[in-house]
Design a protein around this motif. Structure first.
Motif, PDB file in Angstrom:
ATOM      1  N   ARG A  86       0.848  -1.182   0.000  1.00 18.05           N
ATOM      2  CA  ARG A  86       0.000   0.000   0.000  1.00 18.05           C
ATOM      3  C   ARG A  86       0.884   1.233   0.000  1.00 18.05           C
ATOM      4  O   ARG A  86       1.679   1.434   0.916  1.00 18.05           O
ATOM      5  CB  ARG A  86      -0.941   0.039   1.199  1.00 18.05           C
ATOM      6  N   SER A 119       1.327   5.365   0.045  1.00 17.70           N
ATOM      7  CA  SER A 119       0.673   6.543   0.601  1.00 17.70           C
ATOM      8  C   SER A 119       1.328   7.791   0.020  1.00 17.70           C
ATOM      9  O   SER A 119       2.521   7.788  -0.295  1.00 17.70           O
ATOM     10  CB  SER A 119       0.799   6.572   2.119  1.00 17.70           C
ATOM     11  N   TYR A 164      -3.970   7.181  -1.356  1.00 15.96           N
ATOM     12  CA  TYR A 164      -3.484   5.810  -1.216  1.00 15.96           C
ATOM     13  C   TYR A 164      -3.537   5.058  -2.546  1.00 15.96           C
ATOM     14  O   TYR A 164      -4.338   5.381  -3.423  1.00 15.96           O
ATOM     15  CB  TYR A 164      -4.334   5.033  -0.215  1.00 15.96           C
ATOM     16  N   GLN A 207      -3.617   0.917  -3.038  1.00 13.35           N
ATOM     17  CA  GLN A 207      -3.512  -0.466  -2.598  1.00 13.35           C
ATOM     18  C   GLN A 207      -3.215  -1.333  -3.810  1.00 13.35           C
ATOM     19  O   GLN A 207      -3.964  -1.323  -4.777  1.00 13.35           O
ATOM     20  CB  GLN A 207      -4.807  -0.915  -1.936  1.00 13.35           C
TER      21      GLN A 207
END
Length: 114
Positions: free
Chosen positions: A19, A21, A80, A82
């Motif tokens: 993930r 950021s 974000y 993912q």
């Protein structure tokens, strides 16, 4: 001054997840659309996914549909990405960017081994 700072990259194996950021400061994050781009060695930078200011509109590159998910937290000013079921061809430097502007982060490296 607008600042975009990515984090979360790393070296993983095919099939793993990461993930990413992107923490944004210096602007009203909730008013703007943002995107993730990536650049593989020897290739041009490509759009991976983008998201509208309120999260209502999302698009993905065909190569990541069903595996990646873009999202945002407008309370924390964070974007974000993912990434699931990673493949070696996902290897590259990943950047966040404010859409319709030339505000880029410094990038975070993602390397996927087979």
């Amino acid at each position: 001054q607008v600042q975009l700072v990515e984090s979360g990259g790393g070296l993983v194996r095919a099939g793993d997840s990461l993930r990413l950021s992107c923490r944004v400061s210096g602007i009203a994050f909730n008013l703007y659309a943002f995107a993730w781009y990536r650049q593989a060695p020897g290739k041009s930078r490509e759009l991976v996914a983008d998201i509208a200011y309120d999260g209502s509109g999302i698009t993905y590159a065909d190569s990541v549909k069903g595996r990646f998910a873009i999202s945002r937290d407008n309370a924390e000013n964070i974007l974000y990405l993912q990434m699931n079921n990673l493949r070696p061809e996902d290897t590259g430097m990943y950047y966040c960017k404010r859409l319709y502007a030339e505000d880029w982060g410094q990038g975070t490296q993602v390397t996927v081994s087979s």
